[in-house]
Write a protein that holds these residues in place. Sequence first.
Motif, PDB file in Angstrom:
ATOM      1  N   PRO A 140      32.649  35.681  12.532  1.00  0.00           N
ATOM      2  CA  PRO A 140      33.546  36.827  12.733  1.00  0.00           C
ATOM      3  C   PRO A 140      32.769  38.029  13.267  1.00  0.00           C
ATOM      4  N   VAL A 141      33.272  38.602  14.341  1.00  0.00           N
ATOM      5  CA  VAL A 141      32.682  39.802  14.919  1.00  0.00           C
ATOM      6  C   VAL A 141      33.465  41.032  14.490  1.00  0.00           C
ATOM      7  N   SER A 142      34.785  40.888  14.493  1.00  0.00           N
ATOM      8  CA  SER A 142      35.694  41.928  14.003  1.00  0.00           C
ATOM      9  C   SER A 142      36.990  41.224  13.617  1.00  0.00           C
ATOM     10  N   LEU A 143      38.008  41.985  13.254  1.00  0.00           N
ATOM     11  CA  LEU A 143      39.274  41.377  12.858  1.00  0.00           C
ATOM     12  C   LEU A 143      39.880  40.532  13.977  1.00  0.00           C
ATOM     13  N   TYR A 144      39.664  40.948  15.202  1.00  0.00           N
ATOM     14  CA  TYR A 144      40.300  40.276  16.330  1.00  0.00           C
ATOM     15  C   TYR A 144      39.301  39.610  17.285  1.00  0.00           C
ATOM     16  N   ARG A 145      38.069  39.430  16.834  1.00  0.00           N
ATOM     17  CA  ARG A 145      37.076  38.800  17.701  1.00  0.00           C
ATOM     18  C   ARG A 145      36.222  37.811  16.889  1.00  0.00           C
ATOM     19  N   VAL A 146      35.957  36.649  17.490  1.00  0.00           N
ATOM     20  CA  VAL A 146      35.143  35.616  16.851  1.00  0.00           C
ATOM     21  C   VAL A 146      34.138  35.093  17.868  1.00  0.00           C
ATOM     22  N   MET A 147      32.893  34.925  17.423  1.00  0.00           N
ATOM     23  CA  MET A 147      31.881  34.324  18.295  1.00  0.00           C
ATOM     24  C   MET A 147      31.732  32.848  17.946  1.00  0.00           C
ATOM     25  N   VAL A 148      31.821  31.990  18.970  1.00  0.00           N
ATOM     26  CA  VAL A 148      31.602  30.560  18.800  1.00  0.00           C
ATOM     27  C   VAL A 148      30.209  30.236  19.344  1.00  0.00           C
ATOM     28  N   VAL A 149      29.355  29.645  18.498  1.00  0.00           N
ATOM     29  CA  VAL A 149      27.987  29.293  18.890  1.00  0.00           C
ATOM     30  C   VAL A 149      27.835  27.782  18.809  1.00  0.00           C
ATOM     31  N   ILE A 150      27.367  27.174  19.905  1.00  0.00           N
ATOM     32  CA  ILE A 150      27.159  25.731  19.956  1.00  0.00           C
ATOM     33  C   ILE A 150      25.703  25.459  20.329  1.00  0.00           C
ATOM     34  N   VAL A 151      25.040  24.589  19.537  1.00  0.00           N
ATOM     35  CA  VAL A 151      23.625  24.269  19.740  1.00  0.00           C
ATOM     36  C   VAL A 151      23.476  22.755  19.849  1.00  0.00           C
ATOM     37  N   SER A 152      22.731  22.285  20.865  1.00  0.00           N
ATOM     38  CA  SER A 152      22.474  20.852  20.995  1.00  0.00           C
ATOM     39  C   SER A 152      21.059  20.539  20.520  1.00  0.00           C
ATOM     40  N   ASP A 153      20.780  19.258  20.324  1.00  0.00           N
ATOM     41  CA  ASP A 153      19.434  18.869  19.877  1.00  0.00           C
ATOM     42  C   ASP A 153      18.395  18.985  20.988  1.00  0.00           C
ATOM     43  N   THR A 154      18.833  19.289  22.216  1.00  0.00           N
ATOM     44  CA  THR A 154      17.887  19.522  23.315  1.00  0.00           C
ATOM     45  C   THR A 154      17.462  20.976  23.394  1.00  0.00           C
ATOM     46  N   GLY A 155      18.079  21.840  22.551  1.00  0.00           N
ATOM     47  CA  GLY A 155      17.747  23.255  22.575  1.00  0.00           C
ATOM     48  C   GLY A 155      18.731  24.090  23.371  1.00  0.00           C
ATOM     49  N   PHE A 156      19.744  23.439  23.973  1.00  0.00           N
ATOM     50  CA  PHE A 156      20.745  24.204  24.715  1.00  0.00           C
ATOM     51  C   PHE A 156      21.605  25.003  23.736  1.00  0.00           C
ATOM     52  N   ILE A 157      21.784  26.285  24.017  1.00  0.00           N
ATOM     53  CA  ILE A 157      22.607  27.156  23.179  1.00  0.00           C
ATOM     54  C   ILE A 157      23.657  27.825  24.057  1.00  0.00           C
ATOM     55  N   ASN A 158      24.901  27.756  23.617  1.00  0.00           N
ATOM     56  CA  ASN A 158      25.960  28.455  24.342  1.00  0.00           C
ATOM     57  C   ASN A 158      26.783  29.238  23.326  1.00  0.00           C
ATOM     58  N   HIS A 159      27.127  30.451  23.683  1.00  0.00           N
ATOM     59  CA  HIS A 159      27.961  31.242  22.794  1.00  0.00           C
ATOM     60  C   HIS A 159      28.989  32.004  23.615  1.00  0.00           C
ATOM     61  N   ARG A 160      30.104  32.256  22.979  1.00  0.00           N
ATOM     62  CA  ARG A 160      31.168  32.979  23.658  1.00  0.00           C
ATOM     63  C   ARG A 160      31.985  33.712  22.611  1.00  0.00           C
ATOM     64  N   VAL A 161      32.372  34.921  22.930  1.00  0.00           N
ATOM     65  CA  VAL A 161      33.206  35.708  22.029  1.00  0.00           C
ATOM     66  C   VAL A 161      34.663  35.514  22.431  1.00  0.00           C
ATOM     67  N   LEU A 162      35.488  35.097  21.459  1.00  0.00           N
ATOM     68  CA  LEU A 162      36.905  34.880  21.705  1.00  0.00           C
ATOM     69  C   LEU A 162      37.716  36.047  21.160  1.00  0.00           C
ATOM     70  N   ASP A 163      38.668  36.512  21.937  1.00  0.00           N
ATOM     71  CA  ASP A 163      39.592  37.551  21.484  1.00  0.00           C
ATOM     72  C   ASP A 163      40.808  36.878  20.861  1.00  0.00           C
ATOM     73  N   LEU A 164      41.152  37.286  19.645  1.00  0.00           N
ATOM     74  CA  LEU A 164      42.242  36.669  18.905  1.00  0.00           C
ATOM     75  C   LEU A 164      43.500  37.543  18.956  1.00  0.00           C
ATOM     76  N   PRO A 165      44.676  36.929  19.157  1.00  0.00           N
ATOM     77  CA  PRO A 165      45.921  37.708  19.123  1.00  0.00           C
ATOM     78  C   PRO A 165      46.290  38.125  17.701  1.00  0.00           C
ATOM     79  N   HIS A 166      45.809  37.335  16.720  1.00  0.00           N
ATOM     80  CA  HIS A 166      46.079  37.635  15.309  1.00  0.00           C
ATOM     81  C   HIS A 166      44.793  37.439  14.517  1.00  0.00           C
TER      82      HIS A 166
END
Length: 231
Positions: A140-166
Amino acid sequence: MDERKKQILQAIVNDYVTTAEPVGSRTISKKYGLGVSSATIRNEMSDLEELGYIEQPHTSAGRIPSDKGYRYYVDCLMEKEKLTPTEIKQVENFFAQKNTDLEQIVQATCHLLSQLTNYTAIILVPKRGDGSLERIQLIPVSLYRVMVVIVSDTGFINHRVLDLPHPIEPQRLQEISDFLQKKLFGLNMEKVNGTLLKEISHQFSNHGDFKNLTLELLEQVLTKSKDDRVF
C-alpha cells in the motif's frame, strides 16, 4: 594449477588485453622476468593450452586467452584495486541520492562505473520473463494507490504503482498478496496459463478495476521480452 602456470597465464592475459596481439614465449620471458627460459615457458604454455586456458589462433603464432582462461583470471588472478578517498566519496554521494526508478539507477550506475574506471561500462539486465517467479508483493502506498513488485530468480525486478478506484483494506491487500505468492511462486514467468489467470480473476471478483489492472500487469511482466536491455 601451479604458481608458474598462474604467472604465465596472467602475463598472457595482461599482454593480450594491452596489445590485442598473440603472446609468444620470448615476449613473456623479456617483459615479465619469471626467471625461466623461453623453452620452459613454451612447455608451460603447451600445458595451459591442453588444459583449455589459452589458444593458438594459427600455427607459429603466440597464444591468446580462451574464455576459460579469462574466467580463471577474473576469479583467481585479477588483483582488486582500492578506491581512492575521492572515488569512495563519489560512490557514497551517488547512493545517497533518492531515486526509486530501477532503469534510472542502472543507467546512472553504468555511467558511474565508466567514470571510475575510464573504461566502457556495459550492464545487461535480465530479460523480462526469464526464469521463475520468486516473489510478488502488493504494497500500500496510499488509500488509492498500490505498488506491485515482482521478482524473478534471475534477478529481474519489475514494479508498478496502480491507481485504485476504491480503497482496499491493508488486511485484504495482504490476503491478495499472499494468494498471488502462493499461486505464482516457482512458476516459469512465460508460462502463465489461462486456468491460473481465471482463478486469479475469481479471487479479485470484488475489486473489478483492481483485478483488470493486476491481470494486465501480470500479463505484461510474465511475458518474455524480445529485446535485451543493455545499458
